[in-house]
Design a protein around this motif. Structure first.
Motif, short mmCIF file in Angstrom:
data_model
loop_
_atom_site.label_atom_id
_atom_site.label_comp_id
_atom_site.label_asym_id
_atom_site.label_seq_id
_atom_site.Cartn_x
_atom_site.Cartn_y
_atom_site.Cartn_z
N LYS A 67 7.31 17.43 -13.66
CA LYS A 67 8.57 16.91 -13.12
C LYS A 67 8.97 15.71 -13.99
CE LYS A 67 8.21 19.40 -9.27
NZ LYS A 67 8.00 20.76 -9.62
N ARG A 68 9.93 15.91 -14.88
CA ARG A 68 10.20 14.89 -15.89
C ARG A 68 11.46 14.07 -15.69
NH1 ARG A 68 5.50 13.97 -18.39
NH2 ARG A 68 4.53 15.90 -18.96
N ALA A 126 0.83 -1.21 0.00
CA ALA A 126 0.00 0.00 0.00
C ALA A 126 0.87 1.26 0.00
CB ALA A 126 -0.93 0.00 1.20
N GLY A 127 1.93 1.25 0.77
CA GLY A 127 2.83 2.41 0.82
C GLY A 127 3.54 2.62 -0.50
N ARG A 128 3.98 1.52 -1.12
CA ARG A 128 4.66 1.62 -2.41
C ARG A 128 3.69 2.11 -3.49
NH1 ARG A 128 9.54 -0.21 -3.05
NH2 ARG A 128 9.24 -0.72 -5.23
N ALA A 129 2.45 1.65 -3.43
CA ALA A 129 1.45 2.08 -4.40
C ALA A 129 1.14 3.56 -4.25
CB ALA A 129 0.17 1.26 -4.25
N ALA A 130 1.07 4.04 -3.00
CA ALA A 130 0.83 5.46 -2.77
C ALA A 130 1.98 6.31 -3.29
CB ALA A 130 0.62 5.72 -1.28
N ALA A 131 3.21 5.85 -3.07
CA ALA A 131 4.38 6.57 -3.58
C ALA A 131 4.37 6.60 -5.11
CB ALA A 131 5.67 5.94 -3.07
N ALA A 132 3.98 5.50 -5.73
CA ALA A 132 3.92 5.43 -7.19
C ALA A 132 2.85 6.38 -7.74
CB ALA A 132 3.64 4.00 -7.64
N ARG A 133 1.69 6.44 -7.08
CA ARG A 133 0.63 7.37 -7.52
C ARG A 133 1.09 8.81 -7.38
NH1 ARG A 133 -2.60 3.57 -4.96
NH2 ARG A 133 -2.67 4.79 -3.05
N LEU A 134 1.75 9.12 -6.28
CA LEU A 134 2.25 10.48 -6.07
C LEU A 134 3.31 10.84 -7.12
CD1 LEU A 134 1.92 12.89 -4.23
CD2 LEU A 134 3.68 11.92 -2.75
N ALA A 135 4.19 9.89 -7.43
CA ALA A 135 5.20 10.13 -8.46
C ALA A 135 4.54 10.40 -9.81
CB ALA A 135 6.15 8.94 -8.56
N MET A 136 3.48 9.66 -10.12
CA MET A 136 2.77 9.86 -11.39
C MET A 136 2.13 11.25 -11.43
SD MET A 136 1.82 8.96 -14.35
CE MET A 136 1.86 7.22 -14.63
N ILE A 137 1.56 11.69 -10.33
CA ILE A 137 0.96 13.03 -10.28
C ILE A 137 2.02 14.09 -10.54
CG2 ILE A 137 -0.09 14.73 -8.73
CD1 ILE A 137 -1.58 12.28 -7.44
N TYR A 138 3.16 13.97 -9.87
CA TYR A 138 4.25 14.94 -10.08
C TYR A 138 4.76 14.87 -11.52
CZ TYR A 138 4.59 16.22 -5.18
OH TYR A 138 4.32 16.70 -3.93
N PHE A 139 4.87 13.66 -12.05
CA PHE A 139 5.35 13.49 -13.43
C PHE A 139 4.45 14.22 -14.40
CE2 PHE A 139 5.91 11.26 -17.43
CZ PHE A 139 7.29 11.21 -17.53
N ARG A 140 3.15 14.06 -14.21
CA ARG A 140 2.19 14.71 -15.11
C ARG A 140 2.14 16.23 -14.92
NH1 ARG A 140 -2.76 10.38 -15.31
NH2 ARG A 140 -1.66 8.90 -16.64
N SER A 141 2.61 16.70 -13.76
CA SER A 141 2.61 18.15 -13.53
C SER A 141 3.89 18.82 -14.02
CB SER A 141 2.41 18.46 -12.05
OG SER A 141 3.56 18.13 -11.32
N THR A 199 14.23 11.89 -13.00
CA THR A 199 14.25 11.14 -11.75
C THR A 199 14.59 12.06 -10.59
OG1 THR A 199 14.92 9.17 -12.94
CG2 THR A 199 15.29 9.17 -10.58
N LEU A 200 15.56 12.95 -10.79
CA LEU A 200 15.97 13.86 -9.73
C LEU A 200 14.84 14.81 -9.34
CD1 LEU A 200 18.33 14.64 -7.95
CD2 LEU A 200 19.05 16.24 -9.71
N GLU A 201 14.14 15.36 -10.30
CA GLU A 201 13.00 16.24 -10.00
C GLU A 201 11.92 15.49 -9.23
OE1 GLU A 201 12.86 19.49 -13.61
OE2 GLU A 201 11.95 17.53 -13.95
N LEU A 202 11.65 14.25 -9.64
CA LEU A 202 10.63 13.46 -8.95
C LEU A 202 11.05 13.13 -7.53
CD1 LEU A 202 9.48 11.02 -11.76
CD2 LEU A 202 8.08 12.72 -10.61
N LYS A 203 12.32 12.78 -7.34
CA LYS A 203 12.81 12.46 -6.00
C LYS A 203 12.67 13.66 -5.08
CE LYS A 203 16.83 10.75 -5.66
NZ LYS A 203 18.22 10.37 -5.87
N HIS A 204 13.05 14.84 -5.56
CA HIS A 204 12.94 16.05 -4.74
C HIS A 204 11.48 16.36 -4.43
CE1 HIS A 204 17.11 16.99 -4.58
NE2 HIS A 204 17.23 17.12 -5.88
#
Length: 63
Positions: free
Chosen positions: A49-50, A32-47, A52-57
């Motif tokens: 943040k393209r 569940a925690g990994r899935a939440a992190a993946a969803r959050l990463a996808m939201i940032y990616f679509r906003s 890996t470094l931008e997504l990590k920050h």
């Protein structure tokens, strides 16, 4: 966010790497925690943040 939407392999690799590094750093091991992190990463990616470094920050600043 529709999970049925196909994500190109390069973008998927960036999202996976950022998610894995975030989960490793914060010792997130449950599904569940990994899935939440993946969803959050996808939201940032679509906003815009393209990289890996931008997504990590972005993930780390959203704690």
């Amino acid at each position: 966010m529709n999970p049925a939407v196909e994500i190109p392999s390069r973008q998927r690799a960036i999202l996976t790497k950022a998610t894995n590094e975030f989960c490793r750093k914060y010792e997130i091991k449950d599904l569940a925690g990994r899935a939440a992190a993946a969803r959050l990463a996808m939201i940032y990616f679509r906003s815009g943040k393209r990289t890996t470094l931008e997504l990590k920050h972005a993930l780390e600043s959203d704690e």
